[in-house]
Design a protein around this motif. Structure first.
Motif, PDB file in Angstrom:
ATOM      1  N   GLU A  12       0.833  -1.211   0.000  1.00 46.96           N
ATOM      2  CA  GLU A  12       0.000   0.000   0.000  1.00 46.96           C
ATOM      3  C   GLU A  12       0.872   1.267   0.000  1.00 46.96           C
ATOM      4  OE1 GLU A  12      -3.825   1.778   2.370  1.00 46.96           O
ATOM      5  OE2 GLU A  12      -3.194  -0.278   2.725  1.00 46.96           O
ATOM      6  N   PHE A  13       1.970   1.249   0.753  1.00 48.94           N
ATOM      7  CA  PHE A  13       2.892   2.386   0.752  1.00 48.94           C
ATOM      8  C   PHE A  13       3.464   2.592  -0.647  1.00 48.94           C
ATOM      9  CE2 PHE A  13       7.277   4.026   1.260  1.00 48.94           C
ATOM     10  CZ  PHE A  13       6.983   5.263   1.807  1.00 48.94           C
ATOM     11  N   ASN A  14       3.880   1.518  -1.280  1.00 50.38           N
ATOM     12  CA  ASN A  14       4.439   1.599  -2.628  1.00 50.38           C
ATOM     13  C   ASN A  14       3.400   2.125  -3.619  1.00 50.38           C
ATOM     14  OD1 ASN A  14       6.551   1.245  -4.545  1.00 50.38           O
ATOM     15  ND2 ASN A  14       5.538  -0.613  -5.240  1.00 50.38           N
ATOM     16  N   ASP A  15       2.158   1.680  -3.494  1.00 48.62           N
ATOM     17  CA  ASP A  15       1.084   2.165  -4.370  1.00 48.62           C
ATOM     18  C   ASP A  15       0.875   3.673  -4.199  1.00 48.62           C
ATOM     19  OD1 ASP A  15       0.703  -0.382  -5.350  1.00 48.62           O
ATOM     20  OD2 ASP A  15      -1.138  -0.762  -4.203  1.00 48.62           O
ATOM     21  N   ASP A  16       0.816   4.125  -2.942  1.00 52.77           N
ATOM     22  CA  ASP A  16       0.619   5.549  -2.672  1.00 52.77           C
ATOM     23  C   ASP A  16       1.806   6.361  -3.179  1.00 52.77           C
ATOM     24  OD1 ASP A  16      -1.800   4.982  -1.499  1.00 52.77           O
ATOM     25  OD2 ASP A  16      -1.104   5.265   0.556  1.00 52.77           O
ATOM     26  N   LEU A  17       3.009   5.852  -2.957  1.00 53.27           N
ATOM     27  CA  LEU A  17       4.208   6.561  -3.399  1.00 53.27           C
ATOM     28  C   LEU A  17       4.265   6.644  -4.922  1.00 53.27           C
ATOM     29  CD1 LEU A  17       6.753   7.944  -2.311  1.00 53.27           C
ATOM     30  CD2 LEU A  17       7.928   5.755  -2.543  1.00 53.27           C
ATOM     31  N   THR A  18       3.887   5.571  -5.598  1.00 45.50           N
ATOM     32  CA  THR A  18       3.866   5.562  -7.065  1.00 45.50           C
ATOM     33  C   THR A  18       2.828   6.551  -7.588  1.00 45.50           C
ATOM     34  OG1 THR A  18       4.598   3.264  -7.122  1.00 45.50           O
ATOM     35  CG2 THR A  18       3.515   4.104  -9.096  1.00 45.50           C
ATOM     36  N   ALA A  19       1.647   6.569  -6.972  1.00 45.90           N
ATOM     37  CA  ALA A  19       0.601   7.506  -7.392  1.00 45.90           C
ATOM     38  C   ALA A  19       1.066   8.944  -7.185  1.00 45.90           C
ATOM     39  CB  ALA A  19      -0.691   7.243  -6.612  1.00 45.90           C
ATOM     40  N   TRP A  20       1.681   9.221  -6.045  1.00 42.40           N
ATOM     41  CA  TRP A  20       2.175  10.581  -5.770  1.00 42.40           C
ATOM     42  C   TRP A  20       3.252  10.968  -6.773  1.00 42.40           C
ATOM     43  CZ3 TRP A  20       7.033  12.418  -4.408  1.00 42.40           C
ATOM     44  CH2 TRP A  20       7.076  13.752  -4.043  1.00 42.40           C
ATOM     45  N   ALA A  21       4.192  10.051  -7.052  1.00 45.89           N
ATOM     46  CA  ALA A  21       5.280  10.337  -7.991  1.00 45.89           C
ATOM     47  C   ALA A  21       4.731  10.615  -9.391  1.00 45.89           C
ATOM     48  CB  ALA A  21       6.264   9.171  -8.026  1.00 45.89           C
ATOM     49  N   THR A  22       3.752   9.855  -9.816  1.00 40.56           N
ATOM     50  CA  THR A  22       3.144  10.055 -11.130  1.00 40.56           C
ATOM     51  C   THR A  22       2.453  11.408 -11.200  1.00 40.56           C
ATOM     52  OG1 THR A  22       2.833   7.673 -11.390  1.00 40.56           O
ATOM     53  CG2 THR A  22       1.472   9.111 -12.775  1.00 40.56           C
ATOM     54  N   GLU A  23       1.730  11.742 -10.161  1.00 43.01           N
ATOM     55  CA  GLU A  23       0.988  12.997 -10.125  1.00 43.01           C
ATOM     56  C   GLU A  23       1.914  14.209 -10.022  1.00 43.01           C
ATOM     57  OE1 GLU A  23      -1.819  14.656  -6.738  1.00 43.01           O
ATOM     58  OE2 GLU A  23      -2.699  12.945  -7.785  1.00 43.01           O
ATOM     59  N   SER A  24       2.978  14.084  -9.223  1.00 43.67           N
ATOM     60  CA  SER A  24       3.864  15.231  -8.987  1.00 43.67           C
ATOM     61  C   SER A  24       5.005  15.331  -9.992  1.00 43.67           C
ATOM     62  CB  SER A  24       4.452  15.156  -7.578  1.00 43.67           C
ATOM     63  OG  SER A  24       5.358  14.068  -7.474  1.00 43.67           O
ATOM     64  N   GLY A  25       5.272  14.229 -10.700  1.00 40.83           N
ATOM     65  CA  GLY A  25       6.378  14.218 -11.648  1.00 40.83           C
ATOM     66  C   GLY A  25       7.734  14.065 -10.977  1.00 40.83           C
ATOM     67  N   ALA A  26       7.733  13.697  -9.705  1.00 45.50           N
ATOM     68  CA  ALA A  26       8.980  13.546  -8.942  1.00 45.50           C
ATOM     69  C   ALA A  26       9.422  12.092  -8.928  1.00 45.50           C
ATOM     70  CB  ALA A  26       8.773  14.022  -7.515  1.00 45.50           C
ATOM     71  N   ASP A  27      10.728  11.890  -8.797  1.00 42.05           N
ATOM     72  CA  ASP A  27      11.282  10.550  -8.636  1.00 42.05           C
ATOM     73  C   ASP A  27      11.589  10.368  -7.156  1.00 42.05           C
ATOM     74  OD1 ASP A  27      12.642   8.171  -8.586  1.00 42.05           O
ATOM     75  OD2 ASP A  27      14.315   8.853  -9.820  1.00 42.05           O
ATOM     76  N   PRO A  28      10.819   9.527  -6.447  1.00 47.08           N
ATOM     77  CA  PRO A  28      11.030   9.391  -5.011  1.00 47.08           C
ATOM     78  C   PRO A  28      12.289   8.603  -4.623  1.00 47.08           C
ATOM     79  CG  PRO A  28       9.297   7.934  -5.720  1.00 47.08           C
ATOM     80  CD  PRO A  28       9.684   8.758  -6.914  1.00 47.08           C
ATOM     81  N   ARG A  29      12.921   7.954  -5.584  1.00 43.49           N
ATOM     82  CA  ARG A  29      14.137   7.180  -5.324  1.00 43.49           C
ATOM     83  C   ARG A  29      13.989   6.302  -4.077  1.00 43.49           C
ATOM     84  NH1 ARG A  29      17.666  11.910  -7.612  1.00 43.49           N
ATOM     85  NH2 ARG A  29      16.694  13.133  -6.009  1.00 43.49           N
ATOM     86  N   LEU A  30      12.966   5.511  -4.071  1.00 42.48           N
ATOM     87  CA  LEU A  30      12.684   4.634  -2.940  1.00 42.48           C
ATOM     88  C   LEU A  30      13.803   3.622  -2.766  1.00 42.48           C
ATOM     89  CD1 LEU A  30      10.620   3.792  -0.771  1.00 42.48           C
ATOM     90  CD2 LEU A  30       9.666   2.224  -2.472  1.00 42.48           C
ATOM     91  N   THR A  31      14.344   3.531  -1.567  1.00 42.12           N
ATOM     92  CA  THR A  31      15.391   2.554  -1.251  1.00 42.12           C
ATOM     93  C   THR A  31      15.159   1.996   0.146  1.00 42.12           C
ATOM     94  OG1 THR A  31      16.854   4.278  -0.389  1.00 42.12           O
ATOM     95  CG2 THR A  31      17.166   3.665  -2.677  1.00 42.12           C
ATOM     96  N   ILE A  32      15.662   0.809   0.357  1.00 46.02           N
ATOM     97  CA  ILE A  32      15.642   0.204   1.688  1.00 46.02           C
ATOM     98  C   ILE A  32      16.942   0.600   2.370  1.00 46.02           C
ATOM     99  CG2 ILE A  32      15.679  -1.953   2.982  1.00 46.02           C
ATOM    100  CD1 ILE A  32      14.008  -3.189   0.732  1.00 46.02           C
ATOM    101  N   VAL A  33      16.822   1.117   3.574  1.00 48.95           N
ATOM    102  CA  VAL A  33      17.995   1.531   4.340  1.00 48.95           C
ATOM    103  C   VAL A  33      18.548   0.303   5.065  1.00 48.95           C
ATOM    104  CG1 VAL A  33      18.841   3.017   6.183  1.00 48.95           C
ATOM    105  CG2 VAL A  33      17.063   3.843   4.620  1.00 48.95           C
TER     106      VAL A  33
END
Length: 69
Positions: A12-33
């Motif tokens: 669900e976090f990944n889905d929300d982050l993908t939707a936000w990135a698509t809408e905002s045009g930003a690359d969230p560069r999601l990584t596991i720390v």
């Protein structure tokens, strides 16, 4: 920002982050720390790093409580 996400919420976090990135045009560069000193318990929450701003938390406020300080 860094978020500690429960295994059950990762999709669900990944889905929300993908939707936000698509809408905002930003690359969230999601990584596991990597945290080598923590438990290897597979049910422990995972620490993720994402390049987001306050707009993400405004649009998806449920993730604000999982924000690492």
């Amino acid at each position: 920002m860094k978020f500690r996400i429960e295994k059950t919420d990762v999709v669900e976090f990944n889905d929300d982050l993908t939707a936000w990135a698509t809408e905002s045009g930003a690359d969230p560069r999601l990584t596991i720390v990597t945290e080598p000193w923590l438990t290897t318990n597979a049910s422990s929450p995972t620490l993720y790093s994402a390049d987001v701003d306050e707009r993400f938390l405004e649009q998806y406020p449920r993730w604000a409580k999982l924000l690492e300080q």
